[in-house]
Design a protein around this motif. Sequence first.
Motif, mmCIF file in Angstrom:
data_model
loop_
_atom_site.group_PDB
_atom_site.id
_atom_site.type_symbol
_atom_site.label_atom_id
_atom_site.label_comp_id
_atom_site.label_asym_id
_atom_site.label_seq_id
_atom_site.Cartn_x
_atom_site.Cartn_y
_atom_site.Cartn_z
ATOM 1 N N THR A 120 0.872 -1.196 -0.155
ATOM 2 C CA THR A 120 -0.092 0.120 0.024
ATOM 3 C C THR A 120 0.894 1.203 0.103
ATOM 4 O O THR A 120 0.564 2.291 -0.608
ATOM 5 N N ALA A 121 2.089 1.294 0.451
ATOM 6 C CA ALA A 121 2.902 2.303 0.774
ATOM 7 C C ALA A 121 3.468 2.590 -0.654
ATOM 8 O O ALA A 121 3.629 3.771 -1.064
ATOM 9 N N GLU A 122 3.909 1.739 -1.403
ATOM 10 C CA GLU A 122 4.415 1.716 -2.939
ATOM 11 C C GLU A 122 3.393 2.250 -3.787
ATOM 12 O O GLU A 122 3.312 3.330 -4.632
ATOM 13 N N VAL A 123 2.079 1.682 -3.615
ATOM 14 C CA VAL A 123 0.664 2.202 -4.445
ATOM 15 C C VAL A 123 0.730 3.682 -4.147
ATOM 16 O O VAL A 123 0.551 4.772 -4.872
ATOM 17 N N ALA A 124 0.553 4.096 -2.855
ATOM 18 C CA ALA A 124 0.424 5.442 -2.558
ATOM 19 C C ALA A 124 1.433 6.154 -3.160
ATOM 20 O O ALA A 124 1.029 7.512 -3.855
ATOM 21 N N GLU A 125 2.585 6.084 -3.166
ATOM 22 C CA GLU A 125 3.681 6.680 -3.569
ATOM 23 C C GLU A 125 3.427 6.917 -5.203
ATOM 24 O O GLU A 125 3.618 8.059 -5.740
ATOM 25 N N ILE A 126 3.234 5.721 -5.827
ATOM 26 C CA ILE A 126 2.962 5.798 -7.383
ATOM 27 C C ILE A 126 1.825 6.696 -7.774
ATOM 28 O O ILE A 126 1.937 7.527 -8.703
ATOM 29 N N LEU A 127 0.661 6.583 -6.793
ATOM 30 C CA LEU A 127 -0.486 7.367 -7.282
ATOM 31 C C LEU A 127 -0.448 8.668 -6.437
ATOM 32 O O LEU A 127 -1.550 9.709 -6.867
ATOM 33 N N GLY A 128 0.388 8.924 -5.610
ATOM 34 C CA GLY A 128 0.399 10.423 -5.281
ATOM 35 C C GLY A 128 -0.829 10.498 -4.314
ATOM 36 O O GLY A 128 -1.269 11.650 -4.175
#
Length: 125
Positions: A86-94
């Motif tokens: 979820t942290a990686e997705v949050a970073e990717i999607l901003g």
Amino acid sequence: MTVGEEHERSFLFGIVVRVSSEVRRAQSRRREIPDVDVEEPIDETPSAEAMLDEKHARTLLDSILQSMPDDPRAVFVLCELEELSTAEVAEILGIPTGTVASRLRRAREHFHASVERMKRAMRQP
């Protein structure tokens, strides 16, 4: 037989003896045991039926994903199919991780509801 033919015959016989001796010597050095059965290599190519099942499953997945709203679908694909955190997705999607978590929850609910609808539809004649 003439002397020339006798000489030629002994010459050829000598070659045959040396070649056969070298072949026997080479065979004796082999570590291969000819009486042991060798297992056939396993063919890992999927069967036509398995490939058809996979294609059918992919078609169902694609239809479920198309019916999903864009924001939850992006999170679902990145988390569930691409296996990102979820942290990686949050970073990717901003977006914040809390937003990722809530979109993922909604996407999973949508996915499971769609699968149940498809199962019911397949059971009915």
